[in-house]
Design a protein around this motif. Sequence first.
Motif, PDB file in Angstrom:
ATOM      1  N   PRO A   1       1.010  -1.219  -0.313  1.00 49.94           N
ATOM      2  CA  PRO A   1       0.030   0.100   0.626  1.00 49.94           C
ATOM      3  C   PRO A   1       0.870   1.186  -0.035  1.00 49.94           C
ATOM      4  N   LEU A   2       0.377   1.826  -0.329  1.00 50.36           N
ATOM      5  CA  LEU A   2       0.868   4.023   0.060  1.00 50.36           C
ATOM      6  C   LEU A   2       1.805   3.628   1.189  1.00 50.36           C
ATOM      7  N   PRO A   3       2.776   4.172   1.627  1.00 50.20           N
ATOM      8  CA  PRO A   3       3.480   4.351   2.711  1.00 50.20           C
ATOM      9  C   PRO A   3       3.266   6.160   3.101  1.00 50.20           C
ATOM     10  N   VAL A   4       2.064   5.541   3.730  1.00 48.67           N
ATOM     11  CA  VAL A   4       1.280   6.673   3.893  1.00 48.67           C
ATOM     12  C   VAL A   4       0.490   7.066   5.559  1.00 48.67           C
ATOM     13  N   THR A   5       0.368   7.401   6.473  1.00 48.52           N
ATOM     14  CA  THR A   5       0.312   7.541   8.073  1.00 48.52           C
ATOM     15  C   THR A   5      -0.681   8.011   7.847  1.00 48.52           C
ATOM     16  N   SER A   6      -1.623   8.416   6.951  1.00 46.49           N
ATOM     17  CA  SER A   6      -3.254   9.427   6.430  1.00 46.49           C
ATOM     18  C   SER A   6      -3.365   9.087   5.988  1.00 46.49           C
ATOM     19  N   ASP A   7      -4.999   8.130   5.490  1.00 49.95           N
ATOM     20  CA  ASP A   7      -5.984   8.339   4.663  1.00 49.95           C
ATOM     21  C   ASP A   7      -6.431   9.590   3.446  1.00 49.95           C
ATOM     22  N   VAL A   8      -5.988  11.126   4.502  1.00 51.44           N
ATOM     23  CA  VAL A   8      -7.052  12.121   4.343  1.00 51.44           C
ATOM     24  C   VAL A   8      -5.760  12.771   3.601  1.00 51.44           C
ATOM     25  N   LEU A   9      -6.722  13.326   2.240  1.00 50.03           N
ATOM     26  CA  LEU A   9      -6.044  13.764   1.468  1.00 50.03           C
ATOM     27  C   LEU A   9      -5.497  15.162   1.591  1.00 50.03           C
ATOM     28  N   PRO A  10      -4.112  15.724   1.546  1.00 52.31           N
ATOM     29  CA  PRO A  10      -4.298  17.710   1.486  1.00 52.31           C
ATOM     30  C   PRO A  10      -4.390  17.633   1.633  1.00 52.31           C
ATOM     31  N   LYS A  11      -4.938  19.189   1.850  1.00 51.20           N
ATOM     32  CA  LYS A  11      -5.730  19.891   1.160  1.00 51.20           C
ATOM     33  C   LYS A  11      -4.737  21.213   0.783  1.00 51.20           C
ATOM     34  N   LEU A  12      -5.090  21.691  -0.840  1.00 50.53           N
ATOM     35  CA  LEU A  12      -4.485  22.206  -1.990  1.00 50.53           C
ATOM     36  C   LEU A  12      -4.341  23.342  -2.209  1.00 50.53           C
ATOM     37  N   SER A  13      -4.145  24.742  -2.837  1.00 52.99           N
ATOM     38  CA  SER A  13      -4.833  25.416  -3.339  1.00 52.99           C
ATOM     39  C   SER A  13      -4.451  25.040  -5.175  1.00 52.99           C
ATOM     40  N   ILE A  14      -4.909  25.596  -6.193  1.00 54.57           N
ATOM     41  CA  ILE A  14      -5.204  25.804  -7.443  1.00 54.57           C
ATOM     42  C   ILE A  14      -2.760  25.041  -7.659  1.00 54.57           C
ATOM     43  N   THR A  15      -2.741  25.970  -7.610  1.00 56.04           N
ATOM     44  CA  THR A  15      -1.521  26.181  -7.632  1.00 56.04           C
ATOM     45  C   THR A  15      -0.615  25.216  -6.919  1.00 56.04           C
ATOM     46  N   GLU A  16      -0.402  25.677  -5.659  1.00 53.46           N
ATOM     47  CA  GLU A  16      -0.119  23.996  -4.867  1.00 53.46           C
ATOM     48  C   GLU A  16      -0.087  22.768  -5.451  1.00 53.46           C
ATOM     49  N   ALA A  17      -1.327  22.393  -6.259  1.00 51.95           N
ATOM     50  CA  ALA A  17      -1.966  21.119  -6.873  1.00 51.95           C
ATOM     51  C   ALA A  17      -1.084  21.592  -7.707  1.00 51.95           C
ATOM     52  N   ARG A  18      -0.981  22.357  -8.762  1.00 60.30           N
ATOM     53  CA  ARG A  18      -0.164  21.912  -9.829  1.00 60.30           C
ATOM     54  C   ARG A  18       1.167  21.783  -9.604  1.00 60.30           C
ATOM     55  N   HIS A  19       1.816  21.945  -8.868  1.00 58.79           N
ATOM     56  CA  HIS A  19       3.340  22.218  -8.582  1.00 58.79           C
ATOM     57  C   HIS A  19       3.363  21.112  -8.220  1.00 58.79           C
ATOM     58  N   VAL A  20       2.755  20.473  -7.189  1.00 57.76           N
ATOM     59  CA  VAL A  20       3.277  19.325  -6.772  1.00 57.76           C
ATOM     60  C   VAL A  20       2.915  17.840  -7.542  1.00 57.76           C
ATOM     61  N   ALA A  21       1.406  18.133  -8.751  1.00 54.55           N
ATOM     62  CA  ALA A  21       1.992  17.249  -9.921  1.00 54.55           C
ATOM     63  C   ALA A  21       2.913  17.230 -10.313  1.00 54.55           C
TER      64      ALA A  21
ATOM     65  N   ASP B   1       1.535  18.734   2.560  1.00 58.96           N
ATOM     66  CA  ASP B   1       1.364  18.188   1.511  1.00 58.96           C
ATOM     67  C   ASP B   1       2.046  17.112   2.052  1.00 58.96           C
ATOM     68  N   THR B   2       2.183  16.050   3.509  1.00 60.56           N
ATOM     69  CA  THR B   2       2.828  15.132   4.688  1.00 60.56           C
ATOM     70  C   THR B   2       2.998  13.818   3.589  1.00 60.56           C
ATOM     71  N   ARG B   3       1.422  13.505   2.338  1.00 60.57           N
ATOM     72  CA  ARG B   3       1.434  12.685   1.942  1.00 60.57           C
ATOM     73  C   ARG B   3       2.458  12.246   1.031  1.00 60.57           C
ATOM     74  N   SER B   4       2.393  13.363   0.577  1.00 63.60           N
ATOM     75  CA  SER B   4       3.685  12.983  -0.749  1.00 63.60           C
ATOM     76  C   SER B   4       4.490  13.449  -0.030  1.00 63.60           C
ATOM     77  N   LYS B   5       4.788  14.118   0.772  1.00 61.23           N
ATOM     78  CA  LYS B   5       5.954  13.717   1.672  1.00 61.23           C
ATOM     79  C   LYS B   5       6.567  12.260   1.821  1.00 61.23           C
ATOM     80  N   GLU B   6       5.505  11.516   2.021  1.00 59.56           N
ATOM     81  CA  GLU B   6       6.033  10.255   3.006  1.00 59.56           C
ATOM     82  C   GLU B   6       6.453   9.298   1.748  1.00 59.56           C
TER      83      GLU B   6
END
Length: 213
Positions: free
Chosen positions: A32-52, A162-167
Amino acid sequence: MQLRLSKTDQLLVGVDKALRAIVPHSNPSTRPLPVTSDVLPKLSITEARHVAGLMRINHTGEVCAQGLYHGQAFSAKNDAVRQSMQHSADEEVDHLVWCETRLDELGSHPSIFTPLWYALSFGLGAVAGAISNEFSLGFVAETEAQVSEHLQEHIARLPEQDTRSKEILAQMDVEELHHRELALASGGAALSPTVRRTMRWLANRMKDTAYHL
């Protein structure tokens, strides 16, 4: 006793592995994904594009890793090295799936040049494997070292929440460094500064392109 495949069967297996590397959602994840929570982090449109963009780079890096390992396994000079290359490629399939999953969550997609990245990497891997086992393993070690560098860079560039992506990237980093250690322990030779610089230049061109496309 291990079953020996015919040349035709080996070709079909190779084609299947290549397609699975470049076609999204064609690989099952063994973990499974190596994450500690299934809650998706809240990101702005600009942040989401950057993370993507960052996750698209990392997905492309995993496609390139598949191509390199498959190419090296194709031209490896003995069965031990060939099996080692394939084992590393199999382990990194999870990384590919994790990046695909995070891209889906962000409403984004892999690089449109995925088939090209795979083909170029396969060619590089095949050349490295044909030169010598020591060079091939050294190529793996240097590749994993550079991958670790950009994973750590991306972790630092992610939005704080965005701890999800970091993990995900942190776990990938641990495993990339482990593959580097295995390659060196198996006899990987240090590459020349010229080869390392060329690898870094190519990787940077890929990163610049994959962030956007």
